[in-house]
Design a protein around this motif. Structure first.
Motif, PDB file in Angstrom:
ATOM      1  N   ILE A 307      17.704  -0.517  -1.462  1.00 37.24           N
ATOM      2  CA  ILE A 307      16.386  -0.849  -0.923  1.00 37.24           C
ATOM      3  C   ILE A 307      15.833  -2.067  -1.650  1.00 37.24           C
ATOM      4  O   ILE A 307      16.272  -2.398  -2.757  1.00 37.24           O
ATOM      5  CB  ILE A 307      15.400   0.334  -1.064  1.00 37.24           C
ATOM      6  CG1 ILE A 307      15.137   0.643  -2.538  1.00 37.24           C
ATOM      7  CG2 ILE A 307      15.911   1.564  -0.346  1.00 37.24           C
ATOM      8  CD1 ILE A 307      14.116   1.736  -2.752  1.00 37.24           C
ATOM      9  N   GLU A 308      14.897  -2.728  -1.029  1.00 38.52           N
ATOM     10  CA  GLU A 308      14.230  -3.871  -1.651  1.00 38.52           C
ATOM     11  C   GLU A 308      12.931  -3.389  -2.281  1.00 38.52           C
ATOM     12  O   GLU A 308      11.963  -3.105  -1.585  1.00 38.52           O
ATOM     13  CB  GLU A 308      13.957  -4.955  -0.614  1.00 38.52           C
ATOM     14  CG  GLU A 308      15.202  -5.597  -0.030  1.00 38.52           C
ATOM     15  CD  GLU A 308      14.873  -6.716   0.941  1.00 38.52           C
ATOM     16  OE1 GLU A 308      13.664  -7.005   1.105  1.00 38.52           O
ATOM     17  OE2 GLU A 308      15.806  -7.286   1.531  1.00 38.52           O
ATOM     18  N   GLY A 309      12.934  -3.289  -3.572  1.00 36.65           N
ATOM     19  CA  GLY A 309      11.754  -2.819  -4.286  1.00 36.65           C
ATOM     20  C   GLY A 309      11.624  -3.505  -5.622  1.00 36.65           C
ATOM     21  O   GLY A 309      12.480  -4.310  -6.032  1.00 36.65           O
ATOM     22  N   GLU A 310      10.568  -3.191  -6.323  1.00 39.91           N
ATOM     23  CA  GLU A 310      10.318  -3.794  -7.626  1.00 39.91           C
ATOM     24  C   GLU A 310      10.956  -2.948  -8.724  1.00 39.91           C
ATOM     25  O   GLU A 310      10.864  -1.715  -8.699  1.00 39.91           O
ATOM     26  CB  GLU A 310       8.810  -3.900  -7.890  1.00 39.91           C
ATOM     27  CG  GLU A 310       8.079  -4.847  -6.957  1.00 39.91           C
ATOM     28  CD  GLU A 310       6.606  -4.939  -7.309  1.00 39.91           C
ATOM     29  OE1 GLU A 310       6.187  -4.223  -8.249  1.00 39.91           O
ATOM     30  OE2 GLU A 310       5.895  -5.715  -6.667  1.00 39.91           O
ATOM     31  N   PRO A 311      11.593  -3.575  -9.708  1.00 37.12           N
ATOM     32  CA  PRO A 311      12.115  -2.801 -10.839  1.00 37.12           C
ATOM     33  C   PRO A 311      10.974  -2.272 -11.701  1.00 37.12           C
ATOM     34  O   PRO A 311       9.854  -2.801 -11.673  1.00 37.12           O
ATOM     35  CB  PRO A 311      12.970  -3.821 -11.598  1.00 37.12           C
ATOM     36  CG  PRO A 311      12.393  -5.153 -11.232  1.00 37.12           C
ATOM     37  CD  PRO A 311      11.895  -5.015  -9.820  1.00 37.12           C
TER      38      PRO A 311
END
Length: 381
Positions: A307-311
């Motif tokens: 998924i495209e998310g923030e670390p």
């Protein structure tokens, strides 16, 4: 009530002599033989049993149905707005009403009182320590914190207090409390600043000095504060390496022993930095907190591959529940994508971590034990 039997018998005997007077028969006395039923368990016993068995029952249910129900409509599936957070308290540094000691450090010259504030000289700090001038030291803590760390000659204020001896042990403990307070109130936006890095390095030196002098026996959070400072100043490389190891263990399921892997890494790191065995024993809460944070960071690192998310920032590491709050924020934002793309095992691990780590009624040590029973020794998914 009167017993008239003797009177009646005497009348019968007078008019009917043939009637035989019957003697009253005394019943044999029944010997007492009490029978007491077994008492019910105490409320405290029932409460302990419930606290031990309830989490296990919840986790067994999660294992039987690891995948949450799918949304009924495509509209629900496309919606990724996070639901309101309930029952979790924001970490200290994120509260807007809190004042960061670093921020006040950078701006105290603009918020001087009408009478003016003149930064004291180092000798004045040393003199205040000798005189046990607590109010002056607290004012320095709030207005010019680096002075409490600055080395003058061959001593820092903390070392000066410890050299004086037992009479000033309480002053040394007070200084260590000021150091821990600064760390706990440090805001996220200030961690990367160069001046903050310098202060963290000086803090690490002073805290290690306090540990070597044995002051951790009186200041319970001294060892944890030292480890926090060490990780925040130089531990980013170590954290990333351990997150990678824990991620591999999570991919392998229960066979990878992710809890044991994370805990062993934290203990090895602590043993390397702390030479005193009893100091390491005082670090149990920190070890448990750091272990759960490695698991959360490892699980989220696997999710970011799909998924495209923030670390999750690594400087949240082992600072109370900051990693957990950040983890849950991201899970709530991307919950629809998580349902569609993540593996069945990873979604189950997410749910186990959420159910065990949520709330503050259970110690971190107990949470780690419950996670180990499920993710290391359980049947797995």
């Amino acid at each position: 009530m009167v017993n008239n039997a003797p009177v009646i018998l005497s009348i019968l005997d007078r008019f009917s002599p043939d009637v035989v007077q019957r003697e009253s028969v005394t019943r044999a006395r029944i010997s007492p033989d009490p029978c007491l039923p077994a008492r019910l368990p105490t409320t405290g016993f029932l409460q302990r049993e419930a606290e031990q068995n309830a989490p296990k029952a919840v986790l067994r249910q999660l294992r039987r149905s690891p995948t949450p129900p799918s949304p009924t409509t495509e509209c629900d599936d496309a919606t990724e707005d996070p639901p309101p957070r309930v029952g979790r308290r924001d970490s200290v540094s994120s509260a807007s009403e809190q004042t960061s000691p670093t921020r006040s450090l950078f701006t105290f010259s603009r918020s001087q009182p009408p009478g003016g504030w003149k930064e004291p000289q180092p000798f004045e700090v040393f003199r205040a320590i000798e005189r046990k001038d607590i109010m002056f030291l607290m004012e320095v803590r709030d207005r010019a914190f680096p002075l409490l760390l600055r080395k003058t000659g061959d001593a820092t204020p903390l070392l000066h207090a410890m050299r004086i001896g037992q009479t000033h042990r309480d002053v040394a403990i007070l200084l260590l409390g000021a150091f821990s307070r600064w760390i706990n109130h440090l805001e996220d936006s200030e961690i990367g600043l160069p001046r903050t890095r310098v202060i963290l390095k000086a803090l690490r030196t002073n805290l290690k000095l306090g540990i070597d002098y044995g002051l951790y026996k009186s200041q319970s959070d001294l060892v944890a504060s030292f480890m926090q400072t060490l990780v925040m100043s130089e531990g980013e490389k170590w954290i990333r390496a351990q997150v990678s190891s824990v991620s591999l263990a999570l991919r392998s399921g229960n066979a990878g022993k992710p809890i044991s892997t994370a805990e062993a890494a934290v203990r090895k790191f602590a043993t390397k930095e702390l030479s005193k065995a009893d100091a390491i024993a005082a670090l149990e809460d920190y070890v448990a907190n750091a272990t759960t944070d490695l698991l959360l960071l490892g699980a989220w690192a696997i999710a970011l591959e799909s998924i495209e998310g923030e670390p999750i920032p690594v400087y949240y590491f082992a600072r109370d529940d900051r990693v957990f709050n950040a983890f849950m924020d991201r899970v709530n934002i991307h919950q629809a994508t998580i349902r569609r793309t993540l593996s069945r095992r990873l979604k189950w691990q997410f749910r186990v971590l959420q159910n065990v780590l949520e709330g503050r009624n259970t110690t971190y040590r107990r949470k780690v034990e419950i996670l180990a029973e499920e993710l290391d020794d359980g049947d797995g998914v």
